[in-house]
Design a protein around this motif. Structure first.
Motif, PDB file in Angstrom:
ATOM      1  N   ARG A   1      26.497  25.647  52.767  1.00 40.81           N
ATOM      2  CA  ARG A   1      25.329  25.705  51.876  1.00 40.81           C
ATOM      3  C   ARG A   1      24.462  24.481  52.115  1.00 40.81           C
ATOM      4  NH1 ARG A   1      27.918  25.918  46.361  1.00 40.81           N
ATOM      5  NH2 ARG A   1      29.761  27.069  46.928  1.00 40.81           N
TER       6      ARG A   1
ATOM      7  N   GLN B   1      29.479  25.204  41.998  1.00 34.94           N
ATOM      8  CA  GLN B   1      29.438  23.756  42.182  1.00 34.94           C
ATOM      9  C   GLN B   1      28.352  23.419  43.195  1.00 34.94           C
ATOM     10  OE1 GLN B   1      33.414  23.078  43.455  1.00 34.94           O
ATOM     11  NE2 GLN B   1      33.044  23.803  45.501  1.00 34.94           N
ATOM     12  N   SER B   2      27.876  22.184  43.125  1.00 37.19           N
ATOM     13  CA  SER B   2      26.748  21.793  43.966  1.00 37.19           C
ATOM     14  C   SER B   2      27.169  21.487  45.400  1.00 37.19           C
ATOM     15  CB  SER B   2      26.050  20.568  43.366  1.00 37.19           C
ATOM     16  OG  SER B   2      26.982  19.530  43.186  1.00 37.19           O
ATOM     17  N   LEU B   3      28.443  21.174  45.619  1.00 34.51           N
ATOM     18  CA  LEU B   3      28.927  20.890  46.974  1.00 34.51           C
ATOM     19  C   LEU B   3      29.911  21.979  47.379  1.00 34.51           C
ATOM     20  CD1 LEU B   3      29.536  17.047  46.614  1.00 34.51           C
ATOM     21  CD2 LEU B   3      27.660  18.163  47.821  1.00 34.51           C
TER      22      LEU B   3
ATOM     23  N   GLY C   1      22.595  28.022  46.423  1.00 31.51           N
ATOM     24  CA  GLY C   1      23.831  28.185  47.178  1.00 31.51           C
ATOM     25  C   GLY C   1      24.338  29.621  47.156  1.00 31.51           C
ATOM     26  N   ILE C   2      24.131  30.296  46.035  1.00 31.62           N
ATOM     27  CA  ILE C   2      24.573  31.685  45.922  1.00 31.62           C
ATOM     28  C   ILE C   2      23.739  32.572  46.845  1.00 31.62           C
ATOM     29  CG2 ILE C   2      24.767  33.639  44.334  1.00 31.62           C
ATOM     30  CD1 ILE C   2      25.083  31.583  42.082  1.00 31.62           C
ATOM     31  N   LEU C   3      22.434  32.284  46.911  1.00 31.59           N
ATOM     32  CA  LEU C   3      21.530  33.147  47.671  1.00 31.59           C
ATOM     33  C   LEU C   3      21.611  32.909  49.175  1.00 31.59           C
ATOM     34  CD1 LEU C   3      18.209  33.262  45.644  1.00 31.59           C
ATOM     35  CD2 LEU C   3      19.701  35.160  46.234  1.00 31.59           C
TER      36      LEU C   3
ATOM     37  N   GLY D   1      19.514  30.748  36.165  1.00 32.41           N
ATOM     38  CA  GLY D   1      19.365  30.598  37.614  1.00 32.41           C
ATOM     39  C   GLY D   1      20.467  31.306  38.375  1.00 32.41           C
TER      40      GLY D   1
ATOM     41  N   ALA E   1      20.075  34.595  40.761  1.00 36.22           N
ATOM     42  CA  ALA E   1      20.527  34.564  42.158  1.00 36.22           C
ATOM     43  C   ALA E   1      21.515  35.698  42.436  1.00 36.22           C
ATOM     44  CB  ALA E   1      21.148  33.209  42.485  1.00 36.22           C
TER      45      ALA E   1
ATOM     46  N   ARG F   1      20.910  38.900  44.920  1.00 39.32           N
ATOM     47  CA  ARG F   1      21.840  39.172  46.021  1.00 39.32           C
ATOM     48  C   ARG F   1      22.406  40.579  45.908  1.00 39.32           C
ATOM     49  NH1 ARG F   1      26.993  35.443  46.860  1.00 39.32           N
ATOM     50  NH2 ARG F   1      27.799  36.849  45.302  1.00 39.32           N
TER      51      ARG F   1
ATOM     52  N   HIS G   1      29.107  32.337  54.182  1.00 38.82           N
ATOM     53  CA  HIS G   1      30.553  32.205  54.065  1.00 38.82           C
ATOM     54  C   HIS G   1      31.200  32.479  55.420  1.00 38.82           C
ATOM     55  CE1 HIS G   1      34.542  32.240  52.373  1.00 38.82           C
ATOM     56  NE2 HIS G   1      34.767  33.353  53.041  1.00 38.82           N
TER      57      HIS G   1
ATOM     58  N   ASP H   1      22.119  21.247  51.459  1.00 33.98           N
ATOM     59  CA  ASP H   1      22.022  20.189  50.455  1.00 33.98           C
ATOM     60  C   ASP H   1      20.546  19.812  50.357  1.00 33.98           C
ATOM     61  OD1 ASP H   1      23.453  16.814  50.096  1.00 33.98           O
ATOM     62  OD2 ASP H   1      22.243  18.060  48.773  1.00 33.98           O
TER      63      ASP H   1
ATOM     64  N   SER I   1      29.746  18.680  40.987  1.00 33.85           N
ATOM     65  CA  SER I   1      30.474  19.108  42.181  1.00 33.85           C
ATOM     66  C   SER I   1      31.764  19.849  41.864  1.00 33.85           C
ATOM     67  CB  SER I   1      30.796  17.904  43.060  1.00 33.85           C
ATOM     68  OG  SER I   1      31.688  17.047  42.373  1.00 33.85           O
TER      69      SER I   1
ATOM     70  N   MET J   1      23.115  21.300  31.475  1.00 38.08           N
ATOM     71  CA  MET J   1      22.456  22.102  32.503  1.00 38.08           C
ATOM     72  C   MET J   1      22.514  23.594  32.215  1.00 38.08           C
ATOM     73  SD  MET J   1      23.044  20.217  36.103  1.00 38.08           S
ATOM     74  CE  MET J   1      21.693  21.167  36.723  1.00 38.08           C
TER      75      MET J   1
ATOM     76  N   LEU K   1      18.933  19.956  40.989  1.00 39.63           N
ATOM     77  CA  LEU K   1      20.352  20.290  40.912  1.00 39.63           C
ATOM     78  C   LEU K   1      20.542  21.743  40.509  1.00 39.63           C
ATOM     79  CD1 LEU K   1      21.940  17.146  39.266  1.00 39.63           C
ATOM     80  CD2 LEU K   1      22.635  18.176  41.419  1.00 39.63           C
ATOM     81  N   ALA K   2      19.771  22.192  39.528  1.00 38.96           N
ATOM     82  CA  ALA K   2      19.881  23.587  39.090  1.00 38.96           C
ATOM     83  C   ALA K   2      19.483  24.525  40.239  1.00 38.96           C
ATOM     84  CB  ALA K   2      18.994  23.826  37.874  1.00 38.96           C
TER      85      ALA K   2
ATOM     86  N   ASP L   1      32.444  27.883  52.808  1.00 36.95           N
ATOM     87  CA  ASP L   1      31.023  28.078  52.539  1.00 36.95           C
ATOM     88  C   ASP L   1      30.182  27.013  53.232  1.00 36.95           C
ATOM     89  OD1 ASP L   1      31.509  29.209  49.129  1.00 36.95           O
ATOM     90  OD2 ASP L   1      31.365  30.308  51.014  1.00 36.95           O
TER      91      ASP L   1
ATOM     92  N   GLN M   1      19.658  23.870  43.437  1.00 35.47           N
ATOM     93  CA  GLN M   1      20.681  23.795  44.498  1.00 35.47           C
ATOM     94  C   GLN M   1      21.859  24.688  44.152  1.00 35.47           C
ATOM     95  OE1 GLN M   1      21.175  20.548  46.893  1.00 35.47           O
ATOM     96  NE2 GLN M   1      23.381  20.400  46.774  1.00 35.47           N
ATOM     97  N   ASN M   2      22.288  24.673  42.890  1.00 36.22           N
ATOM     98  CA  ASN M   2      23.416  25.516  42.499  1.00 36.22           C
ATOM     99  C   ASN M   2      23.091  26.994  42.658  1.00 36.22           C
ATOM    100  OD1 ASN M   2      24.932  23.324  41.922  1.00 36.22           O
ATOM    101  ND2 ASN M   2      24.689  23.435  39.711  1.00 36.22           N
ATOM    102  N   ALA M   3      21.897  27.379  42.246  1.00 38.94           N
ATOM    103  CA  ALA M   3      21.509  28.790  42.359  1.00 38.94           C
ATOM    104  C   ALA M   3      21.241  29.166  43.815  1.00 38.94           C
ATOM    105  CB  ALA M   3      20.277  29.064  41.505  1.00 38.94           C
TER     106      ALA M   3
ATOM    107  N   LEU N   1      26.650  21.971  57.448  1.00 37.51           N
ATOM    108  CA  LEU N   1      25.827  21.796  56.248  1.00 37.51           C
ATOM    109  C   LEU N   1      24.613  20.938  56.547  1.00 37.51           C
ATOM    110  CD1 LEU N   1      27.117  20.933  52.719  1.00 37.51           C
ATOM    111  CD2 LEU N   1      25.461  19.450  53.774  1.00 37.51           C
TER     112      LEU N   1
END
Lengths: 181, 324
Positions: A35, B129-131, A21-23, B49, B53, B57, A27, A37, A71, B42, A14-15, A33, A17-19, A147
């Motif tokens: 990203r 967010q994750s989604l 998504g930024i990289l 993290g 990131a 970037r 967009h 999964d 989320s 978290m 999860l950590a 966005d 995935q969150n990071a 996605l």
């Protein structure tokens, strides 16, 4: 399944995935966005590797709940249900695919993610009970489709990483037990 | 222990599915509290993290050819000029309004928010967010009051870096731009809803740019737009869920043009001052009513690179300890 280690892996995933998504997120002005999964790839790995259907559903339920809790908005629970349902459906057809083939990994991850995210979007809109939001249903589904493609393309990487730690996550079956369906 | 061992996996699966269903139906009654707990747990991973990131970037962007970096700085310097122009125009309009309606108002200054007694509580974005279906962020901030506005301060020109003399002549100016609103908060984290989120809605005002000549319909006739008749246009803006904002049901007679500014409405309880939200990029006719238009608005704040933000806390509320 070694549940304690699986929960730790889900926490780390999860950590990441969150990071991530930024990289690697893309967009677009017309869809928002896009990203990947990566938890969908992790779920499909479990579906293809673990023999027991109930273990598969529990493992995917935990991943889905983790996504719900990170989320941002909406109800907690729909992704847990969506992941469980998608895991059940993909488990039923897994015998038609070779786990080690890249094409199988990509396709199954994309299908899993498409089922899960479509269900999540639909459930969230139903639970929100706001008719105005159904106007964006088509756009959200299209966003989910892109996605899933993105997630599928990254699946082989996730499979390779999880393959290295599968012996810590998945206890070997005792004897030559048959698969439970 | 024997009882736990006797529970079959099938029972566990059914129980988990029922629990997920129950949580779904309970909705936000439990969702916010559960999310706050998870976000707090978290933090040790999400904060470094996310920072890593964002750094990667930003470094990747800096590796671009020098001409592109130069172009970015030139654009930032141009943006600072536009901001000064906006502040000057807002000041002119407010003075004209006071003279016209003979009403006492507070003195406005180019440095916005000085007339509004508040504290800016620094917060840092620690996780996305994750989604990707909404636009929210997790902030490291404790006891932030839900409903509080969040802004960013942009230093539009960096005078420490070498710039040509003509650009050095422009003053660096701190400016604030609206980023979003706190929607829930926990012990150590707060959920920030960005202005571009599909569920975000806010009463705002449109300030027409005097540098773009046009004619408008006033009470008596059609006349050119001037500082005297350039009234603020009240509207409601919504996030579009795709990184932008829209304003619907704007009268066509106002003759809003691309480049016009959108700012907060002073009648807001949480933000009784005007700060920038965005600029109009497109004016679309309304298919249902020929007399109305829909505005497409681009946010001023760089939401993609959001890191350090400020929670606006009115002075009365800040005394109760709403701190990071």
């Amino acid at each position: 399944m070694r549940w304690f280690l699986w929960i730790i892996l889900a926490y780390l995933a999860l950590a990441v995935q969150n990071a991530l998504g930024i990289l690697v997120g893309i967009h677009t002005s017309w869809l928002g966005d896009i990203r990947p999964d990566i938890l969908a790839a992790a779920a499909v790995f479990v579906v293809l590797t673990v023999r027991n259907l109930h273990d598969v559903i529990i493992a995917c339920w935990l991943l889905g709940l983790g996504l719900d809790l990170t989320s941002g908005q909406g109800a907690v629970g729909p992704m847990a249900l969506a992941y469980s349902g998608a895991a059940f459906m993909v488990f039923k057809v897994r015998d038609a695919f070779f786990r080690d083939r890249l094409s199988s990994q990509i396709i199954m991850t994309a299908v899993f993610a498409l089922l899960a995210h479509t269900a999540w979007i639909t459930l969230q809109l139903i639970l929100a009970m706001r008719s105005g939001h159904w106007g964006s249903y088509g756009r959200l589904l299209l966003q989910a489709c892109l996605l899933t493609v993105y997630s599928g393309l990254l699946a082989p990487i996730i499979f390779a990483l999880m393959g290295r730690c599968s012996r810590w996550l998945i206890a070997p079956a005792a004897g030559r037990g048959s698969r439970e369906r | 222990m024997s009882f736990i061992a006797s529970i079959s996996k099938k029972t566990v699966v059914l129980a988990l599915l029922l629990a997920a269903g129950a949580l779904s139906l309970l909705g936000h009654w439990v969702a916010d509290d559960l999310r706050s707990l998870v976000q707090m747990s978290m933090l040790p991973l999400s904060q470094p993290g996310t920072g890593l990131a964002l750094t990667i970037r930003d470094r990747a962007d800096d590796l671009g050819p020098p001409s592109r970096l130069w172009q970015q700085r030139l654009e930032k310097a141009r943006a600072s000029t536009e901001t000064l122009r906006y502040a000057l125009q807002a000041e002119r309009t407010r003075l004209e309004e006071r003279m016209r309606i003979d009403q006492e108002e507070k003195d406005t200054q180019y440095r916005l928010l000085n007339a509004f007694p508040c504290e800016l509580v620094a917060a840092r974005m620690v996780a996305e967010q994750s989604l990707p279906y909404g636009d929210t962020r997790v902030l490291r901030a404790s006891a932030a009051k839900p409903g509080s506005y969040v802004t960013t301060i942009d230093l539009l020109t960096d005078r420490a870096e070498a710039l040509p003399e003509d650009l050095l002549a422009m003053d660096a100016m701190d400016t604030k731009a609206l980023v979003g609103r706190i929607i829930s908060s926990g012990t150590a984290t707060a959920q920030l809803q960005l202005i571009t989120d599909a569920d975000f809605q806010l009463g705002a005002i449109i300030l027409r740019d005097l540098n773009k000549p046009r004619e408008i319909d006033t009470e008596h006739r059609r006349e050119p737009l001037t500082a005297r008749n350039n009234e603020y246009i009240a509207t409601t803006i919504h996030g579009d869920g795709r990184g932008g904002l829209i304003a619907t049901d704007v009268f066509k007679s106002h003759n809003v043009l691309p480049g016009d500014w959108v700012g907060t409405d002073k009648r807001s309880k949480f933000m009784p001052e005007r700060i920038r939200i965005g600029r109009v990029t497109e004016v679309k006719p309304d298919s249902r009513n020929a007399g109305l238009v829909t505005l497409v608005i681009a946010p001023v704040a760089d939401l993609a690179s959001l890191r350090d933000v400020y929670i606006v806390v009115p002075v009365q509320a800040s005394r109760t300890g709403a701190k990071n």
